[in-house]
Motif scaffolding. Sequence first.
Motif, PDB file in Angstrom:
ATOM      1  N   THR A  99       0.833  -1.211   0.000  1.00  0.00           N
ATOM      2  CA  THR A  99       0.000   0.000   0.000  1.00  0.00           C
ATOM      3  C   THR A  99       0.862   1.252   0.000  1.00  0.00           C
ATOM      4  O   THR A  99       0.607   2.199  -0.750  1.00  0.00           O
ATOM      5  N   ASN A 115       0.839   3.541  -3.698  1.00  0.00           N
ATOM      6  CA  ASN A 115      -0.149   4.620  -3.642  1.00  0.00           C
ATOM      7  C   ASN A 115       0.475   5.905  -3.123  1.00  0.00           C
ATOM      8  O   ASN A 115       1.177   5.895  -2.111  1.00  0.00           O
ATOM      9  N   THR A 136      -1.429   8.490  -2.263  1.00  0.00           N
ATOM     10  CA  THR A 136      -2.347   8.888  -1.197  1.00  0.00           C
ATOM     11  C   THR A 136      -3.204   7.685  -0.824  1.00  0.00           C
ATOM     12  O   THR A 136      -3.249   6.688  -1.539  1.00  0.00           O
ATOM     13  N   VAL A 137      -3.897   7.796   0.294  1.00  0.00           N
ATOM     14  CA  VAL A 137      -4.763   6.714   0.749  1.00  0.00           C
ATOM     15  C   VAL A 137      -5.998   7.315   1.403  1.00  0.00           C
ATOM     16  O   VAL A 137      -5.914   8.357   2.066  1.00  0.00           O
ATOM     17  N   ASP A 138      -7.157   6.696   1.193  1.00  0.00           N
ATOM     18  CA  ASP A 138      -8.383   7.214   1.774  1.00  0.00           C
ATOM     19  C   ASP A 138      -8.570   6.691   3.196  1.00  0.00           C
ATOM     20  O   ASP A 138      -7.750   5.935   3.712  1.00  0.00           O
ATOM     21  N   GLN A 139      -9.673   7.091   3.835  1.00  0.00           N
ATOM     22  CA  GLN A 139      -9.901   6.710   5.224  1.00  0.00           C
ATOM     23  C   GLN A 139      -9.991   5.198   5.393  1.00  0.00           C
ATOM     24  O   GLN A 139      -9.461   4.630   6.349  1.00  0.00           O
ATOM     25  N   GLY A 189      -8.554   2.939   3.604  1.00  0.00           N
ATOM     26  CA  GLY A 189      -7.210   2.388   3.482  1.00  0.00           C
ATOM     27  C   GLY A 189      -6.395   2.603   4.741  1.00  0.00           C
ATOM     28  O   GLY A 189      -5.653   1.721   5.173  1.00  0.00           O
TER      29      GLY A 189
END
Length: 226
Positions: free
Chosen positions: A127, A131, A133-136, A138
């Motif tokens: 991860t 990536n 960026t990562v969302d909540q 993730g």
Amino acid sequence: MKNKTRVMILEDDVRASYTLESTVNHHGKFQVVAVSETCAEAIEQFKLYTPDLVFVDITLPDGNGLNVIKKLRELSDSCHFIMTTAVRETTVVEKAVQLGVIDYLVKPIRMSRVNQALDDYLKSIETFRNNATVDQAGIDSLLGKNPTTQTRRTPKGIDTATLERLRDRINELRLTEFSAEEVGQIMDFSRITARRYLEYLESEGTLKLELDYNTGGRPRRVYKML
């Protein structure tokens, strides 16, 4: 060893060290590059082999594993650490979490739990690398948070009603120490099914697993009520 994650083990118990080393090497995506039995030896081998992941015991002949992590972090801020210890005190677990360990494995360590820790490590590294960026969701996954929509109380393979029936039988018979075979006979389970439920109870802190080496052969797995 190309493309494999380099692993170092700091463990003074020969049996525990062998179990860890064989489990890690059997995984396929990891390779143990160094095994240490003391803090001093670990620091020197860390400099020499620059591992990506280190399994660290807390109680060692010449010091404390938590202090070793602090020193190793000064040498590399990219390495990750997993505790492997019989220490269960919440104050110690809290210190380990504050040091940023990615997992905490309680002895006697199950091979399945080691593999879970290795898989979780690979998932998090993938991860981070793939990536920007990562969302909540993730972030929650990386931090081991359960999604708010999750309603399942027990993992797959553990039936809630059967689990409660097992708890009731243990309490009814006032059992304090038993094997998977004995529980299987009481509950009319197979040994494998009994072990699955007992391992779940151990993971939630109801039981403690110990290995009885006074059998003249293969160690006997004994579960004790906490």
